[in-house]
Design a protein around this motif. Sequence first.
Motif, PDB file in Angstrom:
ATOM      1  N   THR A 215     -36.160 104.402 -92.225  1.00 30.67           N
ATOM      2  CA  THR A 215     -36.990 103.190 -91.445  1.00 30.67           C
ATOM      3  C   THR A 215     -37.960 104.194 -90.198  1.00 30.67           C
ATOM      4  OG1 THR A 215     -34.689 101.783 -91.157  1.00 30.67           O
ATOM      5  CG2 THR A 215     -36.651 101.527 -89.887  1.00 30.67           C
ATOM      6  N   PRO A 216     -37.291 105.089 -89.317  1.00 34.22           N
ATOM      7  CA  PRO A 216     -38.318 105.778 -89.456  1.00 34.22           C
ATOM      8  C   PRO A 216     -39.961 106.465 -89.934  1.00 34.22           C
ATOM      9  CG  PRO A 216     -36.370 106.695 -88.610  1.00 34.22           C
ATOM     10  CD  PRO A 216     -35.842 105.228 -89.244  1.00 34.22           C
ATOM     11  N   LEU A 217     -39.141 107.153 -90.472  1.00 30.19           N
ATOM     12  CA  LEU A 217     -39.923 107.743 -91.833  1.00 30.19           C
ATOM     13  C   LEU A 217     -41.334 106.677 -91.934  1.00 30.19           C
ATOM     14  CD1 LEU A 217     -37.865 110.169 -92.698  1.00 30.19           C
ATOM     15  CD2 LEU A 217     -39.697 110.854 -91.102  1.00 30.19           C
ATOM     16  N   THR A 218     -40.838 106.019 -92.441  1.00 26.18           N
ATOM     17  CA  THR A 218     -41.302 104.600 -93.413  1.00 26.18           C
ATOM     18  C   THR A 218     -43.083 104.111 -92.468  1.00 26.18           C
ATOM     19  OG1 THR A 218     -39.823 104.021 -94.882  1.00 26.18           O
ATOM     20  CG2 THR A 218     -41.668 102.517 -94.483  1.00 26.18           C
ATOM     21  N   ILE A 219     -41.950 104.134 -90.911  1.00 31.04           N
ATOM     22  CA  ILE A 219     -42.869 103.706 -89.975  1.00 31.04           C
ATOM     23  C   ILE A 219     -43.948 104.722 -89.305  1.00 31.04           C
ATOM     24  CG2 ILE A 219     -43.128 102.572 -87.387  1.00 31.04           C
ATOM     25  CD1 ILE A 219     -40.380 101.612 -87.837  1.00 31.04           C
ATOM     26  N   VAL A 220     -43.684 105.951 -89.637  1.00 29.37           N
ATOM     27  CA  VAL A 220     -44.804 106.446 -89.228  1.00 29.37           C
ATOM     28  C   VAL A 220     -45.797 107.174 -90.628  1.00 29.37           C
ATOM     29  CG1 VAL A 220     -44.666 109.088 -88.481  1.00 29.37           C
ATOM     30  CG2 VAL A 220     -43.284 108.436 -87.765  1.00 29.37           C
ATOM     31  N   GLN A 221     -45.034 106.831 -91.762  1.00 26.80           N
ATOM     32  CA  GLN A 221     -46.415 106.797 -92.516  1.00 26.80           C
ATOM     33  C   GLN A 221     -47.256 105.919 -93.097  1.00 26.80           C
ATOM     34  OE1 GLN A 221     -44.020 106.762 -96.624  1.00 26.80           O
ATOM     35  NE2 GLN A 221     -45.933 107.042 -97.520  1.00 26.80           N
ATOM     36  N   ASN A 222     -46.212 104.864 -92.420  1.00 33.70           N
ATOM     37  CA  ASN A 222     -47.489 103.530 -92.382  1.00 33.70           C
ATOM     38  C   ASN A 222     -48.699 103.946 -91.542  1.00 33.70           C
ATOM     39  OD1 ASN A 222     -45.779 102.199 -94.758  1.00 33.70           O
ATOM     40  ND2 ASN A 222     -44.876 100.670 -93.592  1.00 33.70           N
ATOM     41  N   LYS A 223     -48.616 104.236 -89.965  1.00 32.14           N
ATOM     42  CA  LYS A 223     -49.120 104.452 -89.843  1.00 32.14           C
ATOM     43  C   LYS A 223     -49.901 105.180 -89.482  1.00 32.14           C
ATOM     44  CE  LYS A 223     -47.594 101.155 -86.632  1.00 32.14           C
ATOM     45  NZ  LYS A 223     -48.097  99.744 -86.735  1.00 32.14           N
ATOM     46  N   LEU A 224     -49.629 106.132 -90.168  1.00 37.10           N
ATOM     47  CA  LEU A 224     -50.729 107.056 -90.384  1.00 37.10           C
ATOM     48  C   LEU A 224     -51.256 107.202 -91.402  1.00 37.10           C
ATOM     49  CD1 LEU A 224     -48.230 110.614 -89.732  1.00 37.10           C
ATOM     50  CD2 LEU A 224     -49.784 109.710 -88.417  1.00 37.10           C
ATOM     51  N   GLU A 225     -51.125 106.303 -92.546  1.00 42.32           N
ATOM     52  CA  GLU A 225     -51.961 105.730 -93.513  1.00 42.32           C
ATOM     53  C   GLU A 225     -53.266 105.067 -92.656  1.00 42.32           C
ATOM     54  OE1 GLU A 225     -48.992 104.531 -96.304  1.00 42.32           O
ATOM     55  OE2 GLU A 225     -48.862 106.863 -97.463  1.00 42.32           O
ATOM     56  N   TYR A 226     -52.663 103.891 -92.327  1.00 41.33           N
ATOM     57  CA  TYR A 226     -53.776 103.076 -91.529  1.00 41.33           C
ATOM     58  C   TYR A 226     -54.633 104.095 -90.506  1.00 41.33           C
ATOM     59  CZ  TYR A 226     -55.142  99.076 -88.202  1.00 41.33           C
ATOM     60  OH  TYR A 226     -55.810  98.773 -87.513  1.00 41.33           O
ATOM     61  N   LEU A 227     -54.284 105.112 -89.995  1.00 43.68           N
ATOM     62  CA  LEU A 227     -54.628 105.355 -89.005  1.00 43.68           C
ATOM     63  C   LEU A 227     -56.413 106.490 -89.748  1.00 43.68           C
ATOM     64  CD1 LEU A 227     -53.230 107.424 -86.661  1.00 43.68           C
ATOM     65  CD2 LEU A 227     -54.355 105.181 -86.001  1.00 43.68           C
ATOM     66  N   ILE A 236     -58.020 105.189 -78.652  1.00 37.93           N
ATOM     67  CA  ILE A 236     -57.933 104.483 -77.423  1.00 37.93           C
ATOM     68  C   ILE A 236     -58.210 103.024 -78.062  1.00 37.93           C
ATOM     69  CG2 ILE A 236     -60.564 103.549 -76.440  1.00 37.93           C
ATOM     70  CD1 ILE A 236     -57.262 102.946 -74.988  1.00 37.93           C
ATOM     71  N   ASP A 237     -58.718 102.822 -79.060  1.00 43.30           N
ATOM     72  CA  ASP A 237     -58.274 101.598 -80.032  1.00 43.30           C
ATOM     73  C   ASP A 237     -57.598 101.831 -80.681  1.00 43.30           C
ATOM     74  OD1 ASP A 237     -61.253 100.579 -79.496  1.00 43.30           O
ATOM     75  OD2 ASP A 237     -62.027 101.710 -80.688  1.00 43.30           O
ATOM     76  N   GLU A 238     -57.442 102.563 -80.813  1.00 42.45           N
ATOM     77  CA  GLU A 238     -55.246 102.906 -82.063  1.00 42.45           C
ATOM     78  C   GLU A 238     -54.494 103.230 -81.527  1.00 42.45           C
ATOM     79  OE1 GLU A 238     -55.911 101.566 -85.015  1.00 42.45           O
ATOM     80  OE2 GLU A 238     -57.857 101.493 -84.930  1.00 42.45           O
ATOM     81  N   SER A 239     -54.253 103.007 -80.056  1.00 48.32           N
ATOM     82  CA  SER A 239     -53.260 103.155 -78.952  1.00 48.32           C
ATOM     83  C   SER A 239     -51.481 103.187 -79.853  1.00 48.32           C
ATOM     84  CB  SER A 239     -53.598 103.239 -77.896  1.00 48.32           C
ATOM     85  OG  SER A 239     -53.710 101.704 -77.433  1.00 48.32           O
ATOM     86  N   GLU A 240     -52.285 101.869 -79.950  1.00 44.47           N
ATOM     87  CA  GLU A 240     -50.762 101.387 -80.693  1.00 44.47           C
ATOM     88  C   GLU A 240     -50.104 101.852 -81.563  1.00 44.47           C
ATOM     89  OE1 GLU A 240     -48.640  97.182 -81.834  1.00 44.47           O
ATOM     90  OE2 GLU A 240     -51.125  96.686 -81.134  1.00 44.47           O
ATOM     91  N   SER A 241     -50.579 102.395 -82.456  1.00 46.38           N
ATOM     92  CA  SER A 241     -50.080 102.428 -83.305  1.00 46.38           C
ATOM     93  C   SER A 241     -49.935 104.635 -83.575  1.00 46.38           C
ATOM     94  CB  SER A 241     -50.860 102.972 -85.120  1.00 46.38           C
ATOM     95  OG  SER A 241     -51.654 101.417 -84.914  1.00 46.38           O
ATOM     96  N   ILE A 242     -50.252 104.859 -82.302  1.00 42.95           N
ATOM     97  CA  ILE A 242     -50.277 106.310 -82.192  1.00 42.95           C
ATOM     98  C   ILE A 242     -48.896 106.408 -81.468  1.00 42.95           C
ATOM     99  CG2 ILE A 242     -50.544 108.707 -80.347  1.00 42.95           C
ATOM    100  CD1 ILE A 242     -53.923 107.694 -81.398  1.00 42.95           C
TER     101      ILE A 242
END
Length: 428
Positions: A215-227, A236-242
């Motif tokens: 689960t955490p790996l999937t979340i990190v992967q999705n967020k990084l792919e989104y970035l 500052i615009d993507e602080s939530e994903s980070i």
Amino acid sequence: MKNRASRDTRIKLFFMYLLSFSIIFVTLGLIVYNSFNDTLTVNVDISMKKQIRRIKDSNYVSINRIDDSPLLKQAPDFKVYQILWSQNGEIINKDAMGTRYPVFNKIPFKKSDLNKFKTIKQKNGPTFRSYLMEIPDSAVKKWHKARYIQIIENIEINQNSLISFRNILLVSLLIFGMLSIALSVILSSISIKPTISAWNKQREFIDNAAHELRTPLTIVQNKLEYLLTKPNANIIDESESIATSLSEIRRLNNLTKDLLLLANSDSNVNVFNFKKVLANEYFENIIHPYADIALSQNKQFYFQINIASKYIQLDEDRIHQLIVILLDNALKYTVAGNEISFIVIESAKQLVIQVINDGENISDTHKKIIFQRFYREEKSRNRKTGGNGLGLSIAKWIVEEHKGKIEVRNKIPKGVVFEVTLPMKSNE
């Protein structure tokens, strides 16, 4: 695959036990049989040695005929006979043998058997124990043709006894063989149970660990792919994903530490360092930050520390970790406005630690498994309350390493009490 491995292991254990039992019973049978046979042979040889002494000590001066010699008459034991042999291997005293001559005539004469005890088995005839010796010097002049005396004793009765004993022994070994098969089946089934249990625990541990890591790996992967889709965006615009990614990475880090800790506990690696600490001060330093946390969450925090001994012996890092686990758990399941209690008292040479919260009661079913690894009461494993289900299993391990016990019970009318009891060595 597991069932096949379990079956193969059970079969190997079965044959190992069966082979062990077989070796034991066969060895014991051979020892008993050979001992019985040796006993019979020794008794016969003792009897024959008496005849040998009688021959050597006899007076042959007054003897004129072979047939009149007391040496050549039947010995006191009717089973013992004597044969006179010529230099060429002919029987000299065949007339004295009478009807026994046809039987004795089949006995081979071998000079190589001189001064040796030997067993002679005749085909379709009796079995004898034999000893061949030279004629004493005092008898040579009287029996100029005789050069050797052979003492023989009929041991047919002994052989029959030995055969009967052997048959009884074989039947006994057969019975014990069947018993060995039954015992091997039972013991192999009993022996495989810990292995199966270990396999099940290992598989469950791997499955749960994979679930928690995925689960955490999937979340990190999705967020990084989104970035990656926002190459020109500001931090500052993507602080939530980070922030989400960092949070999940922290979760992974904590989970990895917990898994490593449990792996050390399974491998019996000593990770405990017991030493003397100031009792009251030690517990006060641990709980003060949690009093502030409870206050910030609008939860009441009550604590009581009453330890008569100035110093106590424990692993301060592990007990600290234990209390943190229990207090974190209490904070998660206590809503705003309710109370959390932390109590430490010394009672009858024991240290009693209680962490009490006003959350929902725990069912009896869940009480039995609450300290299992990856246990969480929510079947969906949601992350609303956080955690990975390893905390209470680590707490139980810490308590057990301190030779104590931990238990959970419901508070009436509502709430949960975790109670830890540790044997205490006071060090004044």
